[in-house]
Design an enzyme around this catalytic site. Structure first.
Site, short mmCIF file in Angstrom:
data_model
loop_
_atom_site.label_atom_id
_atom_site.label_comp_id
_atom_site.label_asym_id
_atom_site.label_seq_id
_atom_site.Cartn_x
_atom_site.Cartn_y
_atom_site.Cartn_z
CB CYS A 2 28.17 -5.24 -2.08
SG CYS A 2 28.02 -4.75 -0.39
NE ARG A 27 22.15 -4.60 -0.68
CZ ARG A 27 22.06 -5.80 -0.14
NH1 ARG A 27 23.13 -6.52 0.06
NH2 ARG A 27 20.89 -6.29 0.20
CD1 TRP A 75 33.24 -5.15 1.66
CD2 TRP A 75 33.97 -3.30 0.66
NE1 TRP A 75 34.15 -4.56 2.49
CE2 TRP A 75 34.61 -3.43 1.92
CE3 TRP A 75 34.27 -2.21 -0.16
CZ2 TRP A 75 35.55 -2.49 2.38
CZ3 TRP A 75 35.20 -1.29 0.30
CH2 TRP A 75 35.81 -1.43 1.55
CG ASN A 100 26.18 -10.59 -2.91
OD1 ASN A 100 27.10 -10.11 -3.54
ND2 ASN A 100 25.01 -9.97 -2.80
N GLY A 101 28.65 -13.51 -0.68
CA GLY A 101 28.90 -14.48 0.37
C GLY A 101 30.36 -14.93 0.38
CD GLU A 490 22.91 4.12 22.20
OE1 GLU A 490 22.34 4.48 21.16
OE2 GLU A 490 24.05 4.53 22.52
CE LYS A 494 20.54 6.47 19.77
NZ LYS A 494 21.81 6.95 20.26
CD GLU A 497 22.52 10.92 20.20
OE1 GLU A 497 23.50 10.99 19.44
OE2 GLU A 497 21.75 9.94 20.24
CG HIS A 513 29.02 4.28 46.16
ND1 HIS A 513 29.69 4.19 47.36
CD2 HIS A 513 28.72 3.01 45.80
CE1 HIS A 513 29.80 2.92 47.72
NE2 HIS A 513 29.22 2.18 46.79
CE LYS A 613 23.52 8.32 11.06
NZ LYS A 613 22.81 7.81 12.25
#
Length: 618
Positions: A2, A27, A75, A100-101, A490, A494, A497, A513, A613
């Protein structure tokens, strides 16, 4: 993977490494560690499972000091969370590596190294790098730069590396290949990290390595070599961030900041997942290839914004791969007693990874597969590595959107779509449903996404002006066809919200319709118009609205050929976008429109009433 931190200085770097790790905690990680070359010229290492506080406790009990060192928060990908799998990895007390990777050919290298007499102490792909550098040091007379250059020629996949060795105790070598790495420039000292935020306590000046770069850091010198081995100069850039900077970084709201962070969030999500013109299937986990080979259908389960991402992917999977796919709201899925079919890949999507209904649906699938003996692999697409969702899944792809503070999700949604596009390509290539040429075109489009999003953001002033249309309205209608119907959903979500305007999305073909009865001069209508094979049908639907006096805003591809006229405003927010990049790009103006409507109406943009959240209750 990570987070990586490293440094070489005239002072003890251990406190700097620890602070850098703390600044990368967002992260997510399951273990942490660091290694230094001490005053006796020996590599000394401390590692711990869990939070950085556990590593600090170890260091209090067994202190370390050194003027050169590397550190990492991990991670788990290859190997479970355990101290022996934590970074840095050390070989023969001679070499220490953070990584990383994903090293795609690590199994082959592992077998070769075992045959050469190397003993493995972890289950990770990273350990093969430490052994390879150890062998290369012997072949290159202890020259760390030459050794790492030789090793990188053997590695396949995507990676960022930090390497130290007691053969060359005044050198830190860093490599970037498909995974981000930045150099911090100090006075008589240099540092490396996965991102700028980790190094802000020690410097404001940074060098961003290009893909393929190898950097040799010494206290008094820095040399960078490109993929061909030629020495190159990379510009030093002053960061606009500072330790004292307000978190909003000049933005009025977190939502606005996060909308503008999307080009970088997309880049971060792609980093380490693509190499050249291919998607790295192993980004989903070391077992991904064998799992994907047996998939006969896909079932996506999510809530809210994540559900809209899943609906978009359903169109992609069935249209491009001809692979059956369903998408369902988690709260409906868990209570309707669904029929589960063998060899179905379940994809659970959540920004937080703690959404109660999605977690309950996952447990339902787990119980069903255990009781019936079905092959029902579970993939989590999530922004939080340590979440319940990622811990419970068989495969995981992190979205790397970074912290998202605003309740109304923006960059998390965009990166979920990118993650689902990577899934599409991975399934397609494993099952040979996607030609290499088609894969290359999709990857090329994904690489262009940050620039396409930046192009869409340029239209913010026009969208801010159009927001005035909605200030005194109580209702709005959003229209789209195909993959852009979920994008219309979406956009409506938004708006409702954060502005508290009732907004509804419909497939444009459904207007006649029922919803057409609502159209008049008091109902703002927003339509998403890509230049695709449904464009002409969408234009016909728009004429139905225009004939009834509706006030329209069209978020369009410039190639759509729709021009502004009285009562119809066109935002030409994209051009040369494809089947996958179009919905991602055209969604950006909808986010900006909702944001500016909410600002004009004076609502609490980042913390809208009644919403949280992370929805951790049913």
């Amino acid at each position: 993977m990570c987070g990586i931190v490293g440094g070489i200085a005239e002072r003890n770097v251990v406190p700097i490494l620890l602070e850098g790790l703390r600044r990368l905690e967002y992260r997510g990680y399951d273990s942490a560690g660091l290694a230094v070359i001490d005053a006796q010229g020996r590599i000394a290492r401390r590692r711990a499972v869990g939070k950085i506080a556990a590593l600090e406790e170890k260091l209090q009990a067994e202190p370390l000091s050194g003027q050169i060192g590397i550190a990492h928060t991990r991670w788990a990908t290859h190997g479970v969370p355990a101290e022996q799998n934590a970074h840095p990895h050390v070989c023969n007390q001679r070499v220490a590596v953070v990584h990383n990777g994903i090293i795609e050919n690590y199994q082959t290298l592992r077998e070769q190294q075992r045959a050469a007499g190397y003993r493995f102490t972890s289950d990770t792909d990273t350990e093969v790098i430490a052994h390879a550098v150890d062998a290369a040091l012997s072949a290159h007379g202890g020259d760390l730069k030459a050794a790492v250059q030789a090793v990188t020629r053997e590695l396949e996949g995507a990676y960022a590396l930090g390497v130290i060795a007691n053969d060359d105790p005044e050198t830190l070598v860093a490599v970037r290949c498909g995974s981000p790495l930045v150099i911090g420039v100090g006075i008589g000292e240099y540092f490396i990290a996965s991102d700028v935020s980790a190094l802000l306590p020690v410097t404001q000046e940074f060098i961003f390595l290009d893909d393929g770069d190898l950097a040799v850091l010494r206290r008094d010198a820095l040399a960078i070599y490109d993929a061909a081995g030629a020495q190159v100069e990379r510009p030093v850039k002053a960061s606009s961030l500072s330790l004292c900077a307000v978190e909003l970084d000049g933005h009025r709201h977190f939502m606005h900041k996060e909308i503008h962070e999307q080009p970088q969030a997309v880049s971060d999500t792609l980093e380490g997942r693509i190499a050249g013109d291919q998607v790295l299937v192993e980004a989903f986990g070391p077992e991904a290839r064998s799992v994907f080979a047996e998939v006969e259908r896909v079932q996506i389960v999510a809530c809210g914004t994540s559900y809209h991402a899943g609906l978009t992917a359903r169109y992609w999977l069935e249209d491009i791969l001809r692979l059956p796919c369903g998408a369902e709201v988690a709260s409906e899925f868990r209570y309707r007693n669904p029929v589960l079919q063998d060899n179905t890949l379940f994809v659970f999507i959540s920004q937080s990874g703690e959404t109660a209904d999605t977690l309950a649906a996952m447990e339902q699938v787990r119980a069903e597969r255990d009781s019936q003996g079905l092959n029902l692999p579970m993939l989590a697409i999530c922004n939080v590595p340590e979440s319940s969702l990622t811990r419970g899944a068989d495969l995981t792809l992190l979205t790397h959107a970074g912290p998202e503070i605003g309740v109304a999700s923006t960059k998390a949604f965009t990166t979920q779509l990118v993650a689902l596009a990577l899934l599409l390509v991975s399934l397609g290539k494993v099952q040979q449903r996607l030609s290499p040429e088609r894969e290359a075109r999709i990857v090329a489009g994904l690489k262009k996404l940050p620039r396409l999003i930046e192009g869409a953001l340029v239209h913010e002033p026009q969208l801010e002006a159009l927001a005035r249309i909605f200030v005194d309205k109580h209702n709005a209608l959003f229209l789209g066809r195909g993959t852009h119907y979920p994008i219309a959903m979406e956009g409506a979500l938004k708006l409702k919200e954060i502005s508290y305007i009732h907004a509804e999305a419909y497939p444009a073909g459904e207007l006649k319709h029922g919803p057409l009865a609502l159209v008049d001069e008091n109902l703002p209508i927003v339509a998403v118009a890509p230049a695709d094979d449904l464009l002409e049908k969408l234009k016909s639907n728009l004429q139905e609205v225009r004939a009834r006096g509706g006030r329209m805003i069209i978020i369009a591809d410039e190639r759509a050929g729709i021009a502004s006229e009285p009562g119809l405003e066109v935002v030409p927010a994209a051009t040369h976008v494809g089947r996958i990049t179009a919905p991602i790009t055209l969604n950006i103006p909808l986010q900006l429109l909702a944001y500016h409507v909410a600002v004009l109406r004076g609502t609490d943009v980042d913390r809208p009433r009644n919403l949280a959240k992370s929805v951790t209750v049913e």
